[in-house]
Design a protein around this motif. Structure first.
Motif, PDB file in Angstrom:
ATOM      1  N   HIS A  89      -5.473   7.156   7.078  1.00  0.00           N
ATOM      2  CA  HIS A  89      -5.182   6.017   7.482  1.00  0.00           C
ATOM      3  C   HIS A  89      -6.312   5.763   8.775  1.00  0.00           C
ATOM      4  O   HIS A  89      -7.310   6.130   8.894  1.00  0.00           O
ATOM      5  CB  HIS A  89      -3.983   6.308   8.785  1.00  0.00           C
ATOM      6  CG  HIS A  89      -2.748   6.887   7.829  1.00  0.00           C
ATOM      7  ND1 HIS A  89      -1.822   5.978   7.541  1.00  0.00           N
ATOM      8  CD2 HIS A  89      -2.300   8.065   7.640  1.00  0.00           C
ATOM      9  CE1 HIS A  89      -0.889   6.756   6.885  1.00  0.00           C
ATOM     10  NE2 HIS A  89      -1.155   8.113   6.944  1.00  0.00           N
ATOM     11  N   CYS A 113      -2.344   0.300  11.844  1.00  0.00           N
ATOM     12  CA  CYS A 113      -3.123   1.101  10.903  1.00  0.00           C
ATOM     13  C   CYS A 113      -3.945  -0.020  10.150  1.00  0.00           C
ATOM     14  O   CYS A 113      -3.586  -0.952   9.439  1.00  0.00           O
ATOM     15  CB  CYS A 113      -2.398   1.860   9.803  1.00  0.00           C
ATOM     16  SG  CYS A 113      -3.227   2.680   8.751  1.00  0.00           S
ATOM     17  N   GLN A 144      -5.923   0.771   7.456  1.00  0.00           N
ATOM     18  CA  GLN A 144      -6.457   1.215   6.397  1.00  0.00           C
ATOM     19  C   GLN A 144      -5.250   1.356   5.187  1.00  0.00           C
ATOM     20  O   GLN A 144      -4.151   1.928   5.547  1.00  0.00           O
ATOM     21  CB  GLN A 144      -6.954   2.674   6.158  1.00  0.00           C
ATOM     22  CG  GLN A 144      -7.386   3.237   4.831  1.00  0.00           C
ATOM     23  CD  GLN A 144      -8.372   2.637   4.619  1.00  0.00           C
ATOM     24  OE1 GLN A 144      -8.658   1.961   3.632  1.00  0.00           O
ATOM     25  NE2 GLN A 144      -9.733   2.764   5.192  1.00  0.00           N
ATOM     26  N   CYS A 188      -2.526   2.271   3.249  1.00  0.00           N
ATOM     27  CA  CYS A 188      -2.102   3.837   3.043  1.00  0.00           C
ATOM     28  C   CYS A 188      -1.043   3.915   2.272  1.00  0.00           C
ATOM     29  O   CYS A 188      -0.318   5.151   2.074  1.00  0.00           O
ATOM     30  CB  CYS A 188      -1.929   4.342   4.384  1.00  0.00           C
ATOM     31  SG  CYS A 188      -0.889   3.572   5.346  1.00  0.00           S
ATOM     32  N   HIS A 216       2.374   0.665   4.434  1.00  0.00           N
ATOM     33  CA  HIS A 216       1.298   0.256   5.431  1.00  0.00           C
ATOM     34  C   HIS A 216       1.660  -0.842   6.420  1.00  0.00           C
ATOM     35  O   HIS A 216       1.363  -0.759   7.472  1.00  0.00           O
ATOM     36  CB  HIS A 216      -0.017  -0.055   4.665  1.00  0.00           C
ATOM     37  CG  HIS A 216      -1.044  -0.713   5.358  1.00  0.00           C
ATOM     38  ND1 HIS A 216      -1.860   0.166   6.105  1.00  0.00           N
ATOM     39  CD2 HIS A 216      -1.538  -1.633   5.084  1.00  0.00           C
ATOM     40  CE1 HIS A 216      -2.781  -0.687   6.693  1.00  0.00           C
ATOM     41  NE2 HIS A 216      -2.829  -1.890   6.046  1.00  0.00           N
ATOM     42  N   MET A 237       3.435   0.048   9.597  1.00  0.00           N
ATOM     43  CA  MET A 237       2.687   1.183  10.374  1.00  0.00           C
ATOM     44  C   MET A 237       1.870   0.919  11.713  1.00  0.00           C
ATOM     45  O   MET A 237       0.799   0.702  11.948  1.00  0.00           O
ATOM     46  CB  MET A 237       1.620   2.024   9.584  1.00  0.00           C
ATOM     47  CG  MET A 237       1.133   3.162  10.068  1.00  0.00           C
ATOM     48  SD  MET A 237       0.238   4.238   8.924  1.00  0.00           S
ATOM     49  CE  MET A 237      -0.264   5.442   9.963  1.00  0.00           C
TER      50      MET A 237
HETATM   51 CU    CU Z   1      -1.680   4.037   7.492  1.00  0.00          CU
END
Ligand code: CU
Length: 252
Positions: free
Chosen positions: A179, A214, A216, A218, A222, A225
């Protein structure tokens, strides 16, 4: 000005203005390059049109203007990277730049699909022992609550509280995939990698509630997040901490 136009979020950290200055300069520089290249492109279309040049030139450009221009761009980019980018980054990651352990607020941030857990060590400054065998639905970080060091610890889900103007060291890791812990308002981001705990530090300078995202890709969740970061005065932080303690350690 360009930063604002492009939608940068308000800066809430002590070092943030340095990042903003560099971004602002990069944006202007890129705009200049963009306009320059487009202008040259249009010029080339007209200047080298077939009707004007029935026969190809086998010599091409003989002047050195283009070489000088290219070198100028390379030099500006090198100055940006070596003169501004690297020193700024160095101030965030080198050991000497980190604040005093006793003075700083220390937090462990642990990413998982799809949320953030925050582990605070409490007044003793020692994080309670963790074990992977203790991880469960209501103990996401597997903290051994019988460990004396854990007696004043708290774990907060998707809500990180900070004290305004207190240097903050966040150590970042992940339980599953990679992440990225992005605090746009603090102008700092760090990947969260399973198996390593990477510290970063900053000093908040403005009270308020900000978004933690977040950064990235993921997994399927995501986009959701997100967590919140609350910067507040010591007394508000203490009362939040006390409430969280009462929930986690009902006996005390
Ligand atoms: Cu993430």
């Amino acid at each position: 000005m360009l930063n604002k136009l492009l939608g940068i979020v308000p800066d809430a950290s002590e070092h943030g203005y340095l990042v903003d200055h560099m971004l602002e300069f990069c944006h202007w520089f890129m705009l200049l390059l963009f306009v320059g290249w487009i202008a040259y492109f249009l010029y080339a279309i007209v200047r080298f049109h077939r009707s004007r040049n029935p026969r190809a030139s086998y010599h091409g450009v003989t002047g050195h203007l283009s070489t000088h221009l290219e070198f100028t761009v390379v030099i500006v980019e090198a100055v940006l990277l070596l003169g501004f980018g690297l020193p700024l980054w160095g101030k965030r990651v080198t050991e000497e730049s980190f604040p005093d352990k006793a003075e700083a607020l220390r937090i462990h941030a642990v990413g998982e699909q799809f949320g953030w857990n925050f582990h605070y060590p409490g007044a003793d400054g020692v994080f309670g022992r963790q074990s992977v065998f203790l991880v469960s639905g209501n103990n996401p970080l597997g903290i051994d609550w019988s460990d004396p060091a854990a007696a004043d610890d708290i774990v907060s889900k998707n809500e990180m509280h900070l004290v305004n103007y207190r240097p903050t060291v966040v150590e970042i890791t992940s339980k599953d995939v990679i992440h990225s812990f992005a605090l746009h308002n603090m102008r700092i981001t760090q990947d969260a990698m399973p198996g390593s705990r990477v510290p970063m530090w900053f000093r908040p300078k403005r009270n308020g509630t900000y978004e933690i995202v977040c950064a990235q890709l993921c997994g399927a969740g995501h986009f959701a997040m997100k967590a919140s970061m609350v910067v507040e005065e010591v007394k508000d932080f203490d009362s939040w901490y006390k409430d969280a303690m009462a929930l986690l350690h009902p006996a005390k």
